[in-house]
Design a protein around this motif. Structure first.
Motif, short mmCIF file in Angstrom:
data_model
loop_
_atom_site.label_atom_id
_atom_site.label_comp_id
_atom_site.label_asym_id
_atom_site.label_seq_id
_atom_site.Cartn_x
_atom_site.Cartn_y
_atom_site.Cartn_z
N VAL A 1 0.83 -1.20 0.00
CA VAL A 1 0.00 0.00 0.00
C VAL A 1 0.87 1.26 0.00
N ARG A 2 0.25 2.34 -0.43
CA ARG A 2 0.89 3.66 -0.33
C ARG A 2 -0.21 4.71 -0.40
N ARG B 1 -9.26 4.30 1.58
CA ARG B 1 -9.85 3.04 1.13
C ARG B 1 -9.46 1.82 1.94
N LEU B 2 -8.36 1.89 2.67
CA LEU B 2 -7.79 0.68 3.25
C LEU B 2 -8.70 0.01 4.27
N SER C 1 3.99 5.77 2.58
CA SER C 1 2.83 6.64 2.79
C SER C 1 3.19 7.85 3.64
N ASP C 2 2.52 8.97 3.35
CA ASP C 2 2.66 10.14 4.22
C ASP C 2 1.29 10.56 4.75
N ASP C 3 0.34 9.62 4.74
CA ASP C 3 -0.97 9.87 5.36
C ASP C 3 -1.15 8.85 6.49
N GLY C 4 -2.37 8.53 6.83
CA GLY C 4 -2.61 7.64 7.96
C GLY C 4 -2.72 6.18 7.60
N THR C 5 -2.20 5.78 6.44
CA THR C 5 -2.35 4.41 5.97
C THR C 5 -1.84 3.39 6.98
#
Length: 397
Positions: A8-9, A14-15, A36-40
């Motif tokens: 993921v990235r 959506r995750l 990732s640079d979000d909350g993934t």
């Protein structure tokens, strides 16, 4: 034991939906984040996944292989964040994994937003075996390694799940445009074709893209090259090459296109994978006046995929030409039930109602169609329809 394997990235939006869809079905969830640079990563951990980090290697295959090395299950399910597992598929998949000779299970995937080919087949559920590895830059797959393993150990079985197992929304036009995914896909396709000149799979994908974007000459050349090279053991690739070559030939060579669609329908693939050829051949036959065969083909599509609005709309057109107004009206109404914003279906429904003598229904239908065109930023079309319909029924009554 069944493991989920993901790379993921920046998939925070959506995750969670994806991971919730497999909760209670898989025994472990392994998620490899590639920058990732979000909350993934935090979302994955909150859903119970084991989260690992990998600097993006520039290629999907090594990233997927890294994730595969981290799982512990006897079987591996591979998903992307823009996919989710349908609950109806759980029991059939469990049954298919039971035979000791089962090696890989091909999954039917529903393509959200696909107007013509709403299903694809993906090899995403397989037994964990040292010989099964991911390859290819574009649409990394395990198929090459599985084929090599079957040559050495022919006792293994490749199975297919008849129940659609996955839903995928990654190819929705709005998502592609917003994410820049289309440009990245083209780059990956070009790289794959450069590495594997004449490869039928790469020719099919890039050829179809070129046709859809208007470069028919290159698209046809790629599709014909892939068709000349595709082997008898690759029916899905053969079908896709024939389908897109027919689409490319259709504008100027309808007879050649019809022959190609018929060849595609002779390829032994799962029925729901043939919807594009059935739908397009039906539409072509409608234009040629071959209404009986057009109706049969299009009715097959509505049977195999009743949630496809275009199939019902086309069936309405065909039934109206056949003089079967009740059937045409029913088909248009089903198209609108699935896609209420389809102004063309609303206009055709109104016209069919008028022919059937339902003046109030026709008036209401034309009003709805005009309103839809106005809301969709087509004022000239709305005005033209108002003038045409106004000559037939009083719209202000």
């Amino acid at each position: 034991m069944l493991s989920l394997s993901m790379i993921v990235r920046n998939e925070a939006e959506r995750l969670e939906r994806c991971l919730h869809s497999v909760a209670g079905f898989v025994d472990e969830m392994v998620v490899v984040d590639t920058g990732s640079d979000d909350g993934t990563a935090a979302i994955a951990a909150s859903c119970g996944a084991s989260v690992h980090h990998l600097e993006w290697p520039g290629d999907f295959a090594p990233a997927r292989n890294h994730a595969l090395d981290l799982v512990r299950g006897d079987w591996v399910l591979v998903l992307d964040a823009d996919e989710w597992l349908r609950p109806e598929a759980r029991a059939p998949l469990r049954a298919l994994m039971e035979p000791p000779q089962a090696l890989l299970i091909n999954l039917l995937r529903q393509e959200v937003g696909a107007a013509q080919s709403p299903f694809s087949s993906v090899s995403r559920l397989f037994r964990r075996h040292a010989a099964i590895r991911w390859s290819r830059r574009y649409h990394a797959m395990v198929d090459d390694s599985v084929a090599a393993l079957l040559e050495r150990e022919p006792h293994w079985q490749v199975l297919a799940c008849a129940e659609p197992a996955l839903v995928h929304e990654g190819y929705r036009p709005d998502l592609l445009a917003a994410s820049g995914k289309a440009a990245r896909l083209r780059q990956a396709m070009e790289a794959e074709l450069a590495a594997r000149p004449g490869d039928p799979y790469s020719c099919a994908k890039l050829g179809a893209l070129e046709v859809s974007q208007g470069d028919h000459a290159r698209g046809i050349a790629l599709l014909e090259e892939g068709l000349a090279r595709v082997g008898a053991g690759s029916p899905a690739e053969r079908y896709e090459l024939l389908l897109h070559l027919a689409i490319a030939r259709s504008p100027g060579e309808p007879a050649a296109a019809a022959a190609l669609y018929r060849q595609a329908l002779e390829v032994p693939v799962e029925e729901r994978l043939t919807l594009g050829a059935r739908l397009n051949l039906g539409a072509l036959l409608l234009r040629q006046g071959a209404l009986e065969e057009a109706a049969a083909l299009t009715a097959d599509v509505t049977r195999l995929c009743p949630e496809l609005p275009l199939a019902w709309f086309n069936l309405g057109l065909i039934e109206r030409q056949r003089g079967r107004l009740p059937e045409a009206i029913a088909a248009y109404r089903q198209a609108l039930a699935l896609a209420p914003q389809q102004a063309d279906a609303q206009r055709n429904l109104a016209a069919a109602l008028l022919l059937a003598g339902d003046i109030p229904g026709a008036r209401d239908g034309f009003r709805r169609a005009i309103a839809l065109l106005e809301r969709q930023g087509q004022p000239q079309q709305a005005l033209a329809l108002a003038q045409q319909a106004g000559a037939l029924v009083r719209l202000d009554a």
